[in-house]
Design an enzyme around this catalytic site. Structure first.
Site, short mmCIF file in Angstrom:
data_model
loop_
_atom_site.label_atom_id
_atom_site.label_comp_id
_atom_site.label_asym_id
_atom_site.label_seq_id
_atom_site.Cartn_x
_atom_site.Cartn_y
_atom_site.Cartn_z
N HIS A 47 0.84 -1.21 0.00
CA HIS A 47 0.00 0.00 0.00
C HIS A 47 0.87 1.26 0.00
CE1 HIS A 47 -2.84 2.95 1.95
NE2 HIS A 47 -3.59 2.48 0.97
N ASP A 89 -6.21 1.68 -2.07
CA ASP A 89 -6.94 1.43 -0.83
C ASP A 89 -7.78 0.16 -0.92
OD1 ASP A 89 -5.78 3.75 0.10
OD2 ASP A 89 -7.64 4.92 0.11
#
Length: 122
Positions: A47, A89
């Site tokens: 991420h 996300d």
């Protein structure tokens, strides 16, 4: 943005789940260094790398469109960097869900002393 990311995590893993990821391993939470401790921490590493590739807006602040459909996160008709952030996300929230069995409470409240190895490259 980070608020939307938190809502995605809670949507996939249950209310207040985001608190389990705020400071975990070497990469979950603000910043990161060293080698990811487990598959959950690797979700955060990936991420962070994804956010690092976003150009044109601030991933932590930009607001994008998304929804939940049948338990799945669906990014809306976002353009450019908003599309990229939503995908970062979405993938991370799904990664947490897929790797929830690797979550180790001993890695909560990350410590720089556990993360001194050379950092991996994205």
């Amino acid at each position: 943005n980070l608020f939307q990311f938190a809502k995605m995590i809670n949507g996939k893993l249950g209310a207040f789940s985001v608190w389990n990821y705020i400071s975990y391993g070497c990469y979950c939470g603000w910043g990161g260094q060293g080698t990811p401790k487990d598959a959950t921490d690797r979700c955060c590493f990936v991420h962070d790398c994804c956010y690092g590739r976003v150009r044109g807006c601030n991933p932590k602040l930009a607001i994008y469109s998304y929804s939940f459909k049948n338990g799945n996160i669906v990014c809306g008709k976002n353009l450019g960097c908003l599309r990229d952030i939503c995908e970062c996300d979405r993938v991370a929230a799904n990664c947490f869900h897929q790797n929830k069995n690797t979550y180790n409470k001993n890695y909560r409240f990350k410590s720089s002393s556990r993360c001194r190895q050379t950092s991996e490259q994205c």
